[in-house]
Design a protein around this motif. Structure first.
Motif, short mmCIF file in Angstrom:
data_model
loop_
_atom_site.label_atom_id
_atom_site.label_comp_id
_atom_site.label_asym_id
_atom_site.label_seq_id
_atom_site.Cartn_x
_atom_site.Cartn_y
_atom_site.Cartn_z
N ILE A 43 0.84 -1.20 0.00
CA ILE A 43 0.00 0.00 0.00
C ILE A 43 0.88 1.25 0.00
N GLU A 44 1.93 1.23 0.79
CA GLU A 44 2.85 2.36 0.84
C GLU A 44 3.44 2.62 -0.54
N GLY A 45 3.81 1.56 -1.25
CA GLY A 45 4.32 1.70 -2.61
C GLY A 45 3.27 2.26 -3.55
N GLN A 46 2.02 1.82 -3.39
CA GLN A 46 0.94 2.33 -4.22
C GLN A 46 0.74 3.83 -3.99
N ILE A 47 0.85 4.25 -2.75
CA ILE A 47 0.68 5.68 -2.43
C ILE A 47 1.81 6.49 -3.07
N ARG A 48 3.03 5.99 -2.99
CA ARG A 48 4.14 6.68 -3.66
C ARG A 48 3.89 6.74 -5.17
N GLY A 49 3.30 5.67 -5.72
CA GLY A 49 2.98 5.65 -7.14
C GLY A 49 1.95 6.71 -7.50
N VAL A 50 0.95 6.89 -6.66
CA VAL A 50 -0.07 7.92 -6.91
C VAL A 50 0.56 9.31 -6.85
N LYS A 51 1.45 9.49 -5.89
CA LYS A 51 2.15 10.78 -5.80
C LYS A 51 2.90 11.05 -7.10
N GLY A 52 3.56 10.03 -7.62
CA GLY A 52 4.28 10.19 -8.88
C GLY A 52 3.34 10.50 -10.04
N LEU A 53 2.17 9.85 -10.05
CA LEU A 53 1.19 10.12 -11.10
C LEU A 53 0.74 11.58 -11.08
N ILE A 54 0.51 12.08 -9.88
CA ILE A 54 0.08 13.48 -9.74
C ILE A 54 1.19 14.42 -10.19
N GLU A 55 2.42 14.10 -9.80
CA GLU A 55 3.56 14.94 -10.21
C GLU A 55 3.73 14.94 -11.73
N LYS A 56 3.33 13.87 -12.40
CA LYS A 56 3.44 13.77 -13.86
C LYS A 56 2.19 14.25 -14.58
N ASP A 57 1.25 14.84 -13.83
CA ASP A 57 0.00 15.33 -14.40
C ASP A 57 -0.78 14.24 -15.13
N THR A 58 -0.82 13.06 -14.54
CA THR A 58 -1.57 11.94 -15.10
C THR A 58 -3.06 12.25 -15.08
N TYR A 59 -3.75 11.75 -16.06
CA TYR A 59 -5.20 11.95 -16.20
C TYR A 59 -5.90 11.57 -14.88
N CYS A 60 -6.79 12.46 -14.44
CA CYS A 60 -7.44 12.32 -13.13
C CYS A 60 -8.11 10.97 -12.93
N ASP A 61 -8.81 10.48 -13.94
CA ASP A 61 -9.52 9.22 -13.80
C ASP A 61 -8.55 8.07 -13.49
N ASP A 62 -7.37 8.10 -14.10
CA ASP A 62 -6.37 7.06 -13.84
C ASP A 62 -5.87 7.14 -12.40
N VAL A 63 -5.68 8.36 -11.90
CA VAL A 63 -5.24 8.54 -10.50
C VAL A 63 -6.33 8.06 -9.55
N LEU A 64 -7.57 8.42 -9.83
CA LEU A 64 -8.68 8.01 -8.98
C LEU A 64 -8.84 6.49 -8.94
#
Length: 115
Positions: A43-64
């Motif tokens: 889970i901790e790794g998944q959260i770091r992954g989401v942080k990275g997605l946000i930093e890369k301006d990943t499409y909102c639906d993919d982040v959600l």
């Protein structure tokens, strides 16, 4: 994200949890602790992954979608802990005559279900 299978909890003889002394602790088996820590590390790794997605301006639906997977994984951890708590801690305290544990458990269930 792949779904994680939930292992069966150990029997009451294998897990002692939440003693009724003034200092309550859970005493999970090494297997249960290892399972929970593995899940939390994932889970901790998944959260770091989401942080990275946000930093890369990943499409909102993919982040959600990734956030929903994290919430599901956390719910899995909660289910394991709740089951062990009910089967061991709550039963033990009732056997000792401590009926207040039922109100405590119901409050815990309400708190967990709000999520």
């Amino acid at each position: 994200m792949e779904e994680v299978k939930q292992p069966e909890l150990e029997s009451c003889a294998e897990v002692e949890c939440c003693t009724s002394t003034s200092e309550r602790k859970s005493h999970h088996s090494e297997q249960t602790k290892k399972n929970l820590v593995t899940r939390l590390n994932r889970i901790e790794g998944q959260i770091r992954g989401v942080k990275g997605l946000i930093e890369k301006d990943t499409y909102c639906d993919d982040v959600l979608t990734q956030i929903a997977a994290i919430q599901s994984a956390l719910n899995g951890v909660s289910k394991i802990l709740l089951e062990g708590h009910l089967k061991n801690c709550v039963v033990e305290r009732i056997q000792e005559g401590d009926m207040d544990v039922l109100d405590e458990f119901l409050t815990t269930i309400q708190r967990v279900m709000k999520k």
